[in-house]
Design a protein around this motif. Structure first.
Motif, PDB file in Angstrom:
ATOM      1  N   PHE A  92       0.832  -1.213   0.000  1.00  0.00           N
ATOM      2  CA  PHE A  92       0.000   0.000   0.000  1.00  0.00           C
ATOM      3  C   PHE A  92       0.865   1.261   0.000  1.00  0.00           C
ATOM      4  O   PHE A  92       0.622   2.194  -0.772  1.00  0.00           O
ATOM      5  CB  PHE A  92      -0.910  -0.018   1.235  1.00  0.00           C
ATOM      6  CG  PHE A  92      -1.498   1.312   1.603  1.00  0.00           C
ATOM      7  CD1 PHE A  92      -2.536   1.857   0.872  1.00  0.00           C
ATOM      8  CD2 PHE A  92      -0.988   2.033   2.676  1.00  0.00           C
ATOM      9  CE1 PHE A  92      -3.072   3.090   1.209  1.00  0.00           C
ATOM     10  CE2 PHE A  92      -1.511   3.262   3.020  1.00  0.00           C
ATOM     11  CZ  PHE A  92      -2.561   3.793   2.274  1.00  0.00           C
ATOM     12  N   ILE A  93       1.914   1.280   0.832  1.00  0.00           N
ATOM     13  CA  ILE A  93       2.754   2.482   0.940  1.00  0.00           C
ATOM     14  C   ILE A  93       3.501   2.732  -0.370  1.00  0.00           C
ATOM     15  O   ILE A  93       3.568   3.860  -0.852  1.00  0.00           O
ATOM     16  CB  ILE A  93       3.769   2.331   2.099  1.00  0.00           C
ATOM     17  CG1 ILE A  93       3.060   2.153   3.441  1.00  0.00           C
ATOM     18  CG2 ILE A  93       4.681   3.553   2.167  1.00  0.00           C
ATOM     19  CD1 ILE A  93       3.959   1.596   4.527  1.00  0.00           C
ATOM     20  N   LEU A  94       4.058   1.676  -0.928  1.00  0.00           N
ATOM     21  CA  LEU A  94       4.916   1.835  -2.113  1.00  0.00           C
ATOM     22  C   LEU A  94       4.139   1.657  -3.411  1.00  0.00           C
ATOM     23  O   LEU A  94       4.665   1.162  -4.404  1.00  0.00           O
ATOM     24  CB  LEU A  94       6.075   0.828  -2.043  1.00  0.00           C
ATOM     25  CG  LEU A  94       7.013   1.002  -0.842  1.00  0.00           C
ATOM     26  CD1 LEU A  94       8.042  -0.114  -0.816  1.00  0.00           C
ATOM     27  CD2 LEU A  94       7.704   2.347  -0.876  1.00  0.00           C
ATOM     28  N   ASN A  95       2.875   2.067  -3.401  1.00  0.00           N
ATOM     29  CA  ASN A  95       2.046   1.896  -4.604  1.00  0.00           C
ATOM     30  C   ASN A  95       2.401   2.915  -5.692  1.00  0.00           C
ATOM     31  O   ASN A  95       2.475   2.588  -6.869  1.00  0.00           O
ATOM     32  CB  ASN A  95       0.581   2.031  -4.202  1.00  0.00           C
ATOM     33  CG  ASN A  95      -0.351   1.791  -5.371  1.00  0.00           C
ATOM     34  OD1 ASN A  95      -0.227   0.797  -6.050  1.00  0.00           O
ATOM     35  ND2 ASN A  95      -1.261   2.720  -5.599  1.00  0.00           N
ATOM     36  N   TYR A  96       2.666   4.139  -5.298  1.00  0.00           N
ATOM     37  CA  TYR A  96       2.986   5.241  -6.226  1.00  0.00           C
ATOM     38  C   TYR A  96       1.958   5.361  -7.348  1.00  0.00           C
ATOM     39  O   TYR A  96       2.309   5.550  -8.515  1.00  0.00           O
ATOM     40  CB  TYR A  96       4.392   5.082  -6.804  1.00  0.00           C
ATOM     41  CG  TYR A  96       5.490   5.378  -5.818  1.00  0.00           C
ATOM     42  CD1 TYR A  96       5.805   6.682  -5.456  1.00  0.00           C
ATOM     43  CD2 TYR A  96       6.206   4.340  -5.229  1.00  0.00           C
ATOM     44  CE1 TYR A  96       6.802   6.958  -4.536  1.00  0.00           C
ATOM     45  CE2 TYR A  96       7.210   4.594  -4.304  1.00  0.00           C
ATOM     46  CZ  TYR A  96       7.497   5.919  -3.957  1.00  0.00           C
ATOM     47  OH  TYR A  96       8.489   6.185  -3.051  1.00  0.00           O
ATOM     48  N   SER A 101      -6.850   1.976  -6.651  1.00  0.00           N
ATOM     49  CA  SER A 101      -7.540   1.901  -5.359  1.00  0.00           C
ATOM     50  C   SER A 101      -6.569   1.975  -4.191  1.00  0.00           C
ATOM     51  O   SER A 101      -6.966   1.940  -3.029  1.00  0.00           O
ATOM     52  CB  SER A 101      -8.350   0.606  -5.279  1.00  0.00           C
ATOM     53  OG  SER A 101      -7.478  -0.494  -5.343  1.00  0.00           O
ATOM     54  N   SER A 102      -5.275   2.084  -4.496  1.00  0.00           N
ATOM     55  CA  SER A 102      -4.283   2.164  -3.422  1.00  0.00           C
ATOM     56  C   SER A 102      -3.628   3.541  -3.425  1.00  0.00           C
ATOM     57  O   SER A 102      -4.029   4.431  -4.166  1.00  0.00           O
ATOM     58  CB  SER A 102      -3.246   1.061  -3.624  1.00  0.00           C
ATOM     59  OG  SER A 102      -2.467   0.903  -2.478  1.00  0.00           O
ATOM     60  N   SER A 103      -2.607   3.749  -2.592  1.00  0.00           N
ATOM     61  CA  SER A 103      -2.126   5.102  -2.315  1.00  0.00           C
ATOM     62  C   SER A 103      -1.480   5.800  -3.521  1.00  0.00           C
ATOM     63  O   SER A 103      -0.975   5.149  -4.437  1.00  0.00           O
ATOM     64  CB  SER A 103      -1.119   5.063  -1.177  1.00  0.00           C
ATOM     65  OG  SER A 103       0.120   4.583  -1.639  1.00  0.00           O
ATOM     66  N   ASP A 104      -1.495   7.157  -3.499  1.00  0.00           N
ATOM     67  CA  ASP A 104      -0.855   7.968  -4.531  1.00  0.00           C
ATOM     68  C   ASP A 104       0.661   7.909  -4.396  1.00  0.00           C
ATOM     69  O   ASP A 104       1.387   7.674  -5.338  1.00  0.00           O
ATOM     70  CB  ASP A 104      -1.310   9.428  -4.433  1.00  0.00           C
ATOM     71  CG  ASP A 104      -2.706   9.622  -4.983  1.00  0.00           C
ATOM     72  OD1 ASP A 104      -3.005   9.018  -6.021  1.00  0.00           O
ATOM     73  OD2 ASP A 104      -3.485  10.345  -4.348  1.00  0.00           O
ATOM     74  N   ASN A 105       1.131   8.234  -3.162  1.00  0.00           N
ATOM     75  CA  ASN A 105       2.561   8.162  -2.868  1.00  0.00           C
ATOM     76  C   ASN A 105       2.736   7.979  -1.362  1.00  0.00           C
ATOM     77  O   ASN A 105       1.798   8.205  -0.597  1.00  0.00           O
ATOM     78  CB  ASN A 105       3.280   9.415  -3.393  1.00  0.00           C
ATOM     79  CG  ASN A 105       2.710  10.689  -2.803  1.00  0.00           C
ATOM     80  OD1 ASN A 105       2.531  10.786  -1.585  1.00  0.00           O
ATOM     81  ND2 ASN A 105       2.391  11.653  -3.651  1.00  0.00           N
ATOM     82  N   PRO A 106       3.950   7.585  -0.934  1.00  0.00           N
ATOM     83  CA  PRO A 106       4.143   7.301   0.503  1.00  0.00           C
ATOM     84  C   PRO A 106       3.876   8.509   1.391  1.00  0.00           C
ATOM     85  O   PRO A 106       3.481   8.349   2.555  1.00  0.00           O
ATOM     86  CB  PRO A 106       5.616   6.910   0.575  1.00  0.00           C
ATOM     87  CG  PRO A 106       5.965   6.452  -0.771  1.00  0.00           C
ATOM     88  CD  PRO A 106       5.137   7.250  -1.720  1.00  0.00           C
ATOM     89  N   GLU A 107       4.065   9.717   0.859  1.00  0.00           N
ATOM     90  CA  GLU A 107       3.860  10.903   1.687  1.00  0.00           C
ATOM     91  C   GLU A 107       2.390  11.078   2.048  1.00  0.00           C
ATOM     92  O   GLU A 107       2.060  11.539   3.136  1.00  0.00           O
ATOM     93  CB  GLU A 107       4.380  12.124   0.922  1.00  0.00           C
ATOM     94  CG  GLU A 107       4.897  13.201   1.833  1.00  0.00           C
ATOM     95  CD  GLU A 107       5.533  14.335   1.064  1.00  0.00           C
ATOM     96  OE1 GLU A 107       5.810  14.162  -0.146  1.00  0.00           O
ATOM     97  OE2 GLU A 107       5.744  15.385   1.668  1.00  0.00           O
ATOM     98  N   LYS A 108       1.523  10.726   1.110  1.00  0.00           N
ATOM     99  CA  LYS A 108       0.082  10.883   1.363  1.00  0.00           C
ATOM    100  C   LYS A 108      -0.515   9.678   2.066  1.00  0.00           C
ATOM    101  O   LYS A 108      -1.578   9.776   2.677  1.00  0.00           O
ATOM    102  CB  LYS A 108      -0.642  11.109   0.037  1.00  0.00           C
ATOM    103  CG  LYS A 108      -0.489  12.511  -0.509  1.00  0.00           C
ATOM    104  CD  LYS A 108      -1.377  12.680  -1.726  1.00  0.00           C
ATOM    105  CE  LYS A 108      -1.180  14.038  -2.378  1.00  0.00           C
ATOM    106  NZ  LYS A 108      -1.778  14.080  -3.719  1.00  0.00           N
TER     107      LYS A 108
END
Lengths: 194, 154
Positions: A92-96, A101-108
Motif C-alpha cells: 500500500f505504501i509503495l504503490n505510487y 484503489s491504493s495510495s498515490d505516494n508514501p507521503e500521502k
C-alpha cells in the motif's frame, strides 16, 4: 628476637566471596528497556476545533480491531499472520499510484489504526508491531542495512553517520521534507464493540 | 596391583589457590552490573511480544508506569490498576505524576521525557487509552510500549 607476624586466616575467604556472589546473582535483574515507541498526537485542545482535513479514500489504509480481537483490514475480515499484514501495508505504501484503489505516494499514504476499549493489549501490540515492521523494512532497505541495524541506529541520531543513514532510509529531500514519513494514526478507541 | 601403582603416582590435584581470585572477579562483575530495584511491582506483568523493538537511548529520561491486574486481588479487586513509583493512581492523576517526573530533570531536557508503559498482555485497551489522553494533555508524548522480543522460529 623476631616478632611473630600476625596473620589473618584466609581459608574462608573463598566461602565469603561465594556467598556474596550468590547474593548478587540472585538479585540481578537484566534490565528490559525495549519496546515499541510511538509519538502521541498533540493534546486535543491544541488542534483547531473545525479542522476538517480531506483525505482521499485511496490514501487511507484502515485497520480496525473489535473487542473480540477480530481484525478488519480495509473493511474485510483478516485472519492471516502479522507478516501477511506487513506485506499488505508495504504494498500500500509503495504503490505510487500504480493501483488506482491504493495510495498515490508514501507521503500521502496514512495507516489508520482503530481499536475498541475491549481490545486486549496483546492484540494491539501485535498489529502495531506489524504496521511498524512495514515501515522499518522499507527504511532499512532504502538505507541498505538490516532491519535490526536500522532499529539500533534510529535510537541514536546524535551520531552523524547514523543520521546520514536515517535520512537516506526515510528519503529526506534537500528541502527538508521526507518522502516516506511514518503516517500512523492511532484513533481513540470506540466505546462499545461488537 | 603393582601394575597400577605407577600411574597413581601422577599428581592429580587441581590448584585451588587462584579460586578466590576467580570468584572475586565474578563477584565484582555482578556487583557492577546489578541494579537494585527500588520499587516492588504490585501488578501482574506478563509483557506482550513483538519484533520491532527499539532501545531506550537514555535511562535518565525515562519514567516508568506499570499497568495490570493487582497481585493482591482480595485487597484491590480484579480491575487493572495503574502503578507508578509505589502507589496506585487513577488516570486523572497522570498529569500530576508527569509534572513531578519532569521536575526531576534538567530544564532543557524536560520535553524529552519518555514514558515507558509496562502493560500486562491481558489488560484491555480502554484504560490505556485513558492514560494516553492524559499524557497528551500533560505534553509527554514520547511513549514506549515495553515488550519482550519474540523468538523467531525457523
Amino acid at each position: 628476637m623476631p616478632r611473630p607476624v600476625p596473620e589473618i586466616p584466609n581459608a574462608s575467604m573463598a566461602d565469603i566471596a561465594f556467598l556474596l556472589l550468590v547474593f548478587f546473582l540472585v538479585t540481578t535483574t537484566v534490565a528490559n528497556d525495549k519496546g515499541l515507541s510511538i509519538l502521541l498526537p498533540p493534546p486535543p485542545e491544541a488542534l483547531p476545533p473545525d479542522m476538517d482535513i480531506k483525505i482521499q479514500e485511496r490514501n487511507l489504509f484502515k485497520i480496525q480491531v473489535n473487542s473480540f480481537d477480530n481484525v478488519l483490514v480495509e473493511g474485510e475480515p483478516f485472519t492471516g499472520s502479522p507478516d501477511e499484514l506487513t506485506e499488505k501495508i508495504k504494498k500500500f505504501i509503495l504503490n505510487y499510484g500504480a493501483d488506482p484503489s491504493s495510495s498515490d505516494n508514501p507521503e500521502k499514504a496514512i495507516v489508520s489504526y482503530k481499536t475498541d476499549r475491549g481490545t486486549s493489549h496483546k492484540k494491539f501490540i501485535e498489529i502495531l508491531d506489524a504496521i511498524q515492521a512495514a515501515y522499518y523494512q522499507i527504511y532499512a532497505e532504502n538505507a541498505g542495512v538490516s532491519v535490526k541495524k536500522w532499529l539500533d541506529l534510529s535510537s541514536d541520531l546524535n551520531d552523524p553517520e547514523n543520521r546520514k543513514l536515517y535520512d537516506l532510509g526515510r528519503k529526506k529531500r534537500p528541502d527538508g521534507t521526507i518522502e516516506i514519513p511514518m503516517n500512523l494514526s492511532i484513533a481513540e478507541p470506540t466505546k462499545v464493540g461488537g | 596391583m603393582s601394575k597400577f601403582k605407577k600411574k597413581a603416582a601422577v599428581k592429580q590435584d587441581i590448584p585451588t589457590s587462584s579460586m578466590p581470585d576467580v570468584v572475586f572477579m565474578l563477584l565484582f562483575f555482578f556487583m557492577v552490573t546489578t541494579v537494585l530495584r527500588e520499587t516492588s511491582i504490585n501488578v501482574k506483568q506478563h509483557l506482550p511480544e513483538a519484533t520491532m523493538l527499539k532501545k531506550l537511548a537514555r535511562k535518565s529520561l525515562v519514567a516508568y508506569m506499570y499497568i495490570g491486574e493487582p497481585k493482591k486481588t482480595d485487597q484491590w479487586g480484579k480491575e487493572p490498576k495503574i502503578q507508578v513509583n509505589d502507589v496506585f493512581i487513577e488516570p486523572k492523576d497522570v498529569i500530576q505524576w508527569v509534572n513531578s517526573e519532569k521536575a526531576k530533570l534538567n530544564e532543557f531536557e524536560r520535553d524529552q521525557l519518555t514514558v515507558s508503559m509496562k502493560v500486562d498482555s491481558e489488560v484491555k485497551r480502554g484504560i490505556i487509552a485513558d492514560v494516553e489522553t492524559e499524557l497528551r494533555k500533560a505534553n509527554a508524548r514520547l511513549l514506549l510500549y515495553s515488550t519482550q522480543q519474540r523468538r523467531v522460529e525457523n
